[in-house]
Design a protein around this motif. Structure first.
Motif, mmCIF file in Angstrom:
data_model
loop_
_atom_site.group_PDB
_atom_site.id
_atom_site.type_symbol
_atom_site.label_atom_id
_atom_site.label_comp_id
_atom_site.label_asym_id
_atom_site.label_seq_id
_atom_site.Cartn_x
_atom_site.Cartn_y
_atom_site.Cartn_z
ATOM 1 N N ARG A 123 2.180 1.633 -3.539
ATOM 2 C CA ARG A 123 1.110 2.074 -4.429
ATOM 3 C C ARG A 123 0.800 3.553 -4.210
ATOM 4 O O ARG A 123 0.625 4.313 -5.179
ATOM 5 N N ARG A 169 0.826 -1.208 0.000
ATOM 6 C CA ARG A 169 0.000 0.000 0.000
ATOM 7 C C ARG A 169 0.862 1.261 0.000
ATOM 8 O O ARG A 169 0.504 2.268 -0.632
ATOM 9 N N GLN A 228 1.949 -1.769 -9.545
ATOM 10 C CA GLN A 228 0.489 -1.754 -9.696
ATOM 11 C C GLN A 228 -0.037 -0.354 -9.966
ATOM 12 O O GLN A 228 -1.075 -0.196 -10.618
ATOM 13 N N ALA A 229 0.668 0.654 -9.455
ATOM 14 C CA ALA A 229 0.247 2.041 -9.683
ATOM 15 C C ALA A 229 0.731 2.576 -11.025
ATOM 16 O O ALA A 229 0.422 3.717 -11.383
ATOM 17 N N GLU A 261 1.108 6.347 -7.065
ATOM 18 C CA GLU A 261 -0.043 7.138 -7.485
ATOM 19 C C GLU A 261 0.204 8.633 -7.304
ATOM 20 O O GLU A 261 -0.411 9.455 -7.991
#
Length: 262
Positions: free
Chosen positions: A109, A106, A136-137, A113
């Motif tokens: 990410r 997290r 993933q971002a 982001e």
């Protein structure tokens, strides 16, 4: 079609082969063929009574300067396009099912982001988690690995990866291309990087360099000791504690970094 890697997709034979190999600088070899690491050979003590080994060391050390130089050059070239980035540290021993690993994903990410590239040591555990979150971002996920006899190998979430022979070269890359440090729960290596960063900021070798500790329960005891022992005995200044920001939420990691950025 998604290009997201699936670490679980590797076969048992591939996993076993990877476990039996390691890297010496950029060279991949079987572990049973590996001798001493490059750093160990560089720092190895030589008995002053052994004239032959002293002479050999003098010659070898002169040539090592060229290898060290080439590693700096390769690192600078590989990282030259990295813009805004944050270096994330944490334990290589975190299990993927642990809450700390989930926290690392997290954090990676959230940083991705927010527009930051994520730099880690490139290994497993917390490093893998942060690289996974960055990937993933859609952010650049960077891994700077080190030659070790254990806990080694670039994780599958790294987009740009390097294998270093020398710790001090690798540490330069961690600092030179980052504008903040984030420390997830970790052990000796994480503490080493944390206190090196603190020393660089305290001595003004780097400026405007926020250091964020993630996990108040994990880091609380260390901060208490720094305040109640180091600061109380005058071994550090009370304001040195202000160089650290402790948060629990990944969004607060980003907020702490942005608050320190002019």
């Amino acid at each position: 079609m998604s290009t997201t890697p699936d670490p679980a997709a590797a076969t048992a034979d591939e996993a076993e082969t990877e476990a039996d190999t390691c890297y010496v600088g950029p060279i991949r070899i079987r572990r049973d063929q590996q001798g001493k690491t490059t750093d160990r050979r560089l720092l190895e003590w030589i008995d002053p009574r052994d004239a032959a080994r002293r002479s050999d060391r003098t010659m070898r050390d002169s040539w090592r300067v060229l290898r060290i130089q080439s590693e700096f050059v390769a690192g600078f070239d590989a990282m030259s396009e990295v813009a805004e980035a944050v270096t994330v540290f944490g334990s290589a021993r975190l299990h993927p099912e642990s809450p700390e690993y989930s926290l690392g994903v997290r954090v990676g990410r959230a940083l991705g982001e927010a527009g930051y590239a994520v730099i880690t040591g490139g290994g497993p555990g917390a490093m893998e988690a942060a690289n996974q979150g960055a990937h993933q971002a859609g952010a650049q996920s960077i891994g700077l690995n080190i030659e070790l006899p254990f806990e080694q190998g670039l994780n599958p979430w790294v987009d740009l990866g390097m294998n270093f022979r020398y710790f001090f070269v690798r540490k330069t890359m961690f600092v030179k291309y980052a504008q903040a440090f984030v420390c997830l729960p970790g052990g000796m290596g994480t503490l080493d990087e944390l206190f090196e960063a603190l020393t660089l900021v305290q001595t003004k070798k780097v400026v405007r360099f926020p250091i964020v500790l993630v996990g108040s329960d994990f880091w609380g005891g260390l901060l208490d000791w720094m305040r109640d022992v180091l600061a109380a005995r005058g071994m550090i200044s009370p304001e040195d504690l202000d160089l650290l920001t402790v948060v629990d939420d990944p969004d607060d990691v980003v907020a702490a970094i942005e608050a320190a950025t002019p």
